[in-house]
Write an enzyme that holds these catalytic residues in place. Sequence first.
Site: not given
Ligand SMILES: [Zn+2]
Lengths: 258, 304
Positions: B36, B245, B248, B270, B276
């Site tokens: 970090g 989505c 999909c 997506c 996807c």
């Molecule tokens: Zn998708």
Amino acid sequence: MTDEPLLRVRSVSKFYGNRIGCEDISFDLWPGEVLAVVGESGSGKTTLLNCLSTRLMPTSGSVAYRMRDNAFHDLYRMSEAERRMLMRTDWGFVHQNPADGLRMTVSAGANVGERLMAVGDRHYGRIRAAATDWLGRVEIAEDRIDDQPRAFSGGMRQRLQIARNLVTGPRLVFMDEPTGGLDVSVQARLLDLLRGLVHELGLSAIVVTHDLAVARLLSHRMIVMKDGHVVESGLTDRVLDDPQAPYTQLLVSSILQV
Amino acid sequence: MNAPSDTIAQYNFAYLDEQTKRMIRRAILKAIAIPGYQVPFASREMPMPYGWGTGGVQVTASIIGPDDVLKVIDQGADDTTNAVSIRAFFQKVAHVAVTTHTADATIVQTRHRIPEEPLKEGQVLVYQVPIPEPLRFLEPRETETRKMHALEEYGLMHVKLYEDIAQHGHIATTFAYPVKVEGRYVMDPSPTPKFDNPKMHMSRALQLFGAGREKRIYAVPPHTRVESLDFEDHPFEVQRFDEPCALCGGMDVYLDEVILDDQGGRMFVCSDTDHCEERRDAGHRGHLAGEDGPPSSISEGGTQ
Ligand SMILES: [Zn+2]
């Protein structure tokens, strides 16, 4: 009240090359005591304030602060992390220009809440409640809590700066010309407020001012500085009513002529 | 190396000279050792302008080897101009294999997303970072922000979140949502959606962040705690989407809004185009997918 001072200042000097900022300053500050440091510009009062508040390393001398564990710690032997922690918890610093002490682009509530968040408070509701409470105590209306200080008058900004400093319950507050730059009527109201808070909270304070009226209203004790040296010190009423040093006599008489 | 000789004459492998790569690798190693923490490095001129991922490109160029398989995404999509040109750049200067499949890649360079498919041991995710300093918005002084990191003074981060709640009633920050790494350094995860923050936590992959213009590299080693900052009474939450989505049918993924026509028609798909496609290849269908898959113009993805 304890029988030990809160701050012990011993032989503090600051030189800029050959030029004297302040020289050989010693005093104790007691719990609940307000000390005024009075002088004209160039007298070394601001240099002294900066040396006492860790903003400027003195050339020689020591400044010891009695921490909450009751032990005295030399400010300039602490780590920077410890000093910064002290400055945002047990100390406050009120600048003459509120813009130097506030975050002008975040809300009044966040300005007050910042110190709480800095010491690890992670409860929004509690932080906001504390901010609301402190705005009330410095006479800022609750409905201004989400406004930025840019939208505030000079007097309000200064009151906000005071609330921002006091929210963590500090024991010592440094003030640099806290009423400077304000209209006379606004000054009077701010002084009233400050006096009430200092008394109510039992604060110790070191107030730098060129204004003897501010010293008279706020302080118990005062030191008068000229050319980097203390020319007179004592209880405020005594110094102002019966000045001993010729320079103090001059300062007081110039006020009385007005 | 089996690069054509004319290319060798023009470029060193992966464009940067070996000395520069060693310098950047040292910065990367230091970054991995202090999770970090922002390590300064001497950012080089790259054959693309700042703002086009020069930091990420330099990191990738320094770690890539001939056997690596590279995937490049821009906001989740493999086929935006930016992703295509960075992929083509490494094909040209390092002759590496490229892929769009997250699982097949050894290095994934990304702008603004983390793939939906969980990353594995041995994979490296390289982020393109525009502004690495999370404290910058309230504290413009570099000397002061460095001190705040060194002394772990992070109250200011919560001031920002406080302002969010005061103004919006909730933490409205949805991108570049600040995190604390391994309980120590506060880090800007680059403008990824906060939806992706939990994926950084205890990831099996190595995560490297490169900021070219600002000359900073930072890292999250595998199996490292990454916690999003929040308040007890306003805990961190990821974005939730009301619908799956449209192509999909995937749930619990980050969706982009796609405008379908100028009558206000729209759908949510997506943002991770590879994810996807793989779901559709596996037979999953959303409500706008049709029998033979989506119209190709829609699967081209990217909005914003
Ligand atoms: Zn998708």
